[in-house]
Design a protein around this motif. Sequence first.
Motif, mmCIF file in Angstrom:
data_model
loop_
_atom_site.group_PDB
_atom_site.id
_atom_site.type_symbol
_atom_site.label_atom_id
_atom_site.label_comp_id
_atom_site.label_asym_id
_atom_site.label_seq_id
_atom_site.Cartn_x
_atom_site.Cartn_y
_atom_site.Cartn_z
ATOM 1 N N LEU A 40 0.847 -1.193 0.000
ATOM 2 C CA LEU A 40 0.000 0.000 0.000
ATOM 3 C C LEU A 40 0.884 1.245 0.000
ATOM 4 C CD1 LEU A 40 -2.691 -0.977 2.686
ATOM 5 C CD2 LEU A 40 -2.922 -1.024 0.198
ATOM 6 N N PRO A 41 0.336 2.377 -0.423
ATOM 7 C CA PRO A 41 1.118 3.613 -0.364
ATOM 8 C C PRO A 41 1.510 3.947 1.082
ATOM 9 C CG PRO A 41 -0.986 3.968 -1.500
ATOM 10 C CD PRO A 41 -1.001 2.574 -0.972
ATOM 11 N N PHE A 42 2.611 4.644 1.223
ATOM 12 C CA PHE A 42 3.109 5.013 2.551
ATOM 13 C C PHE A 42 2.026 5.688 3.383
ATOM 14 C CE2 PHE A 42 5.127 8.105 5.409
ATOM 15 C CZ PHE A 42 5.830 7.236 6.214
ATOM 16 N N SER A 43 1.250 6.581 2.757
ATOM 17 C CA SER A 43 0.228 7.321 3.503
ATOM 18 C C SER A 43 -0.821 6.394 4.115
ATOM 19 C CB SER A 43 -0.441 8.363 2.603
ATOM 20 O OG SER A 43 -1.065 7.713 1.507
ATOM 21 N N ALA A 44 -1.048 5.226 3.523
ATOM 22 C CA ALA A 44 -2.015 4.267 4.069
ATOM 23 C C ALA A 44 -1.426 3.476 5.237
ATOM 24 C CB ALA A 44 -2.475 3.310 2.972
ATOM 25 N N ASN A 45 -0.120 3.555 5.412
ATOM 26 C CA ASN A 45 0.562 2.786 6.452
ATOM 27 C C ASN A 45 0.965 3.608 7.673
ATOM 28 O OD1 ASN A 45 0.496 0.439 4.907
ATOM 29 N ND2 ASN A 45 2.364 0.979 3.849
ATOM 30 N N ILE A 46 0.735 4.895 7.640
ATOM 31 C CA ILE A 46 1.249 5.771 8.697
ATOM 32 C C ILE A 46 0.745 5.358 10.079
ATOM 33 C CG2 ILE A 46 1.212 8.130 9.604
ATOM 34 C CD1 ILE A 46 1.487 9.084 6.699
ATOM 35 N N SER A 47 -0.536 5.065 10.213
ATOM 36 C CA SER A 47 -1.070 4.703 11.538
ATOM 37 C C SER A 47 -0.428 3.430 12.073
ATOM 38 C CB SER A 47 -2.589 4.522 11.478
ATOM 39 O OG SER A 47 -3.208 5.749 11.193
ATOM 40 N N ALA A 48 -0.365 2.399 11.243
ATOM 41 C CA ALA A 48 0.244 1.132 11.687
ATOM 42 C C ALA A 48 1.736 1.316 11.961
ATOM 43 C CB ALA A 48 0.019 0.036 10.646
ATOM 44 N N LEU A 49 2.419 2.103 11.151
ATOM 45 C CA LEU A 49 3.841 2.366 11.388
ATOM 46 C C LEU A 49 4.042 3.151 12.682
ATOM 47 C CD1 LEU A 49 5.017 3.217 7.771
ATOM 48 C CD2 LEU A 49 5.833 1.301 9.174
ATOM 49 N N ALA A 50 3.162 4.117 12.948
ATOM 50 C CA ALA A 50 3.261 4.892 14.192
ATOM 51 C C ALA A 50 3.076 3.982 15.399
ATOM 52 C CB ALA A 50 2.230 6.016 14.196
ATOM 53 N N MET A 51 2.125 3.060 15.328
ATOM 54 C CA MET A 51 1.915 2.117 16.432
ATOM 55 C C MET A 51 3.127 1.197 16.589
ATOM 56 S SD MET A 51 -1.013 2.739 17.861
ATOM 57 C CE MET A 51 -0.756 4.458 17.562
ATOM 58 N N LEU A 52 3.686 0.729 15.479
ATOM 59 C CA LEU A 52 4.860 -0.142 15.527
ATOM 60 C C LEU A 52 6.049 0.593 16.144
ATOM 61 C CD1 LEU A 52 6.463 -2.741 14.802
ATOM 62 C CD2 LEU A 52 6.890 -1.683 12.573
ATOM 63 N N PHE A 53 6.370 1.765 15.627
ATOM 64 C CA PHE A 53 7.557 2.471 16.118
ATOM 65 C C PHE A 53 7.350 3.074 17.508
ATOM 66 C CE2 PHE A 53 8.790 1.887 11.757
ATOM 67 C CZ PHE A 53 10.137 1.583 11.890
ATOM 68 N N GLY A 54 6.119 3.453 17.839
ATOM 69 C CA GLY A 54 5.839 3.882 19.208
ATOM 70 C C GLY A 54 6.022 2.734 20.180
ATOM 71 N N SER A 55 5.586 1.547 19.785
ATOM 72 C CA SER A 55 5.778 0.366 20.622
ATOM 73 C C SER A 55 7.248 0.021 20.751
ATOM 74 C CB SER A 55 4.984 -0.811 20.049
ATOM 75 O OG SER A 55 3.596 -0.528 20.069
ATOM 76 N N LEU A 56 8.004 0.176 19.669
ATOM 77 C CA LEU A 56 9.451 -0.063 19.735
ATOM 78 C C LEU A 56 10.122 0.913 20.699
ATOM 79 C CD1 LEU A 56 10.264 -0.815 15.999
ATOM 80 C CD2 LEU A 56 10.658 -2.359 17.939
ATOM 81 N N LEU A 57 9.692 2.168 20.688
ATOM 82 C CA LEU A 57 10.236 3.152 21.624
ATOM 83 C C LEU A 57 10.026 2.686 23.057
ATOM 84 C CD1 LEU A 57 11.331 6.031 22.413
ATOM 85 C CD2 LEU A 57 8.932 6.708 22.462
ATOM 86 N N LEU A 58 8.800 2.268 23.374
ATOM 87 C CA LEU A 58 8.509 1.837 24.741
ATOM 88 C C LEU A 58 9.197 0.519 25.079
ATOM 89 C CD1 LEU A 58 4.748 2.799 25.000
ATOM 90 C CD2 LEU A 58 6.730 4.007 25.941
ATOM 91 N N LEU A 59 9.362 -0.344 24.106
ATOM 92 C CA LEU A 59 10.070 -1.601 24.336
ATOM 93 C C LEU A 59 11.517 -1.325 24.741
ATOM 94 C CD1 LEU A 59 10.143 -4.714 24.218
ATOM 95 C CD2 LEU A 59 10.675 -4.496 21.779
ATOM 96 N N PHE A 60 12.176 -0.426 24.023
ATOM 97 C CA PHE A 60 13.579 -0.122 24.311
ATOM 98 C C PHE A 60 13.752 0.822 25.497
ATOM 99 C CE2 PHE A 60 14.123 -1.743 20.024
ATOM 100 C CZ PHE A 60 15.284 -2.478 20.151
ATOM 101 N N HIS A 61 12.913 1.832 25.607
ATOM 102 C CA HIS A 61 13.095 2.859 26.632
ATOM 103 C C HIS A 61 12.431 2.509 27.956
ATOM 104 C CE1 HIS A 61 12.439 6.619 28.827
ATOM 105 N NE2 HIS A 61 13.527 7.045 28.221
ATOM 106 N N GLY A 62 11.292 1.858 27.889
ATOM 107 C CA GLY A 62 10.499 1.636 29.094
ATOM 108 C C GLY A 62 9.455 2.720 29.229
ATOM 109 N N PRO A 63 8.650 2.643 30.278
ATOM 110 C CA PRO A 63 7.483 3.517 30.406
ATOM 111 C C PRO A 63 7.757 4.915 30.945
ATOM 112 C CG PRO A 63 7.591 2.058 32.271
ATOM 113 C CD PRO A 63 8.710 1.652 31.348
ATOM 114 N N GLY A 64 8.933 5.140 31.460
ATOM 115 C CA GLY A 64 9.227 6.432 32.063
ATOM 116 C C GLY A 64 8.991 6.406 33.563
ATOM 117 N N ALA A 65 9.424 7.465 34.211
ATOM 118 C CA ALA A 65 9.381 7.541 35.680
ATOM 119 C C ALA A 65 7.966 7.661 36.220
ATOM 120 C CB ALA A 65 10.215 8.724 36.148
#
Length: 149
Positions: A102-127
């Motif tokens: 699919l075009p990139f614009s159709a994938n933005i939401s799923a990519l945001a969820m994937l990379f946001g989850s990766l951020l939390l996986l690596f960084h943790g939830p915060g203080a």
Amino acid sequence: MPSPTAWLERHAALGVPLFRVFLGATLVYGTQDNLFSNARMLEFRDFVAQNGFPAPLLSAYLSAYAQFICGLLILVGLATRYAAATMVINFAVALGMVHWGLPFSANISALAMLFGSLLLLFHGPGAYSADAVLHRRAGSVPPSGLAVE
């Protein structure tokens, strides 16, 4: 003279929890209709079937409940890395089976969820999270991503 970003630097520990609240709330909001409406779950099942998933009804329930429960966990910062890992798998599968080609614009939401989850996986939830509170109560040294810097 203080740096123009001094206030932001002093409050940097708020950044990840604010993002975590957004990501968790988005997951909960995006799936609550499937969980609380049988008709919407059946629509999701049909969508899943059209995209070649095995056992479409089971796959639909598994994905919707995983996103909803992990969204709640991420929202409050409880078992955050486990919830984030589950969402990494969920959205990697979604991108591979549904969004591929699919075009990139159709994938933005799923990519945001994937990379946001990766951020939390690596960084943790915060203080400012349930995970951090549990570590403080246990008297243990908080892992990276749970301490106020």
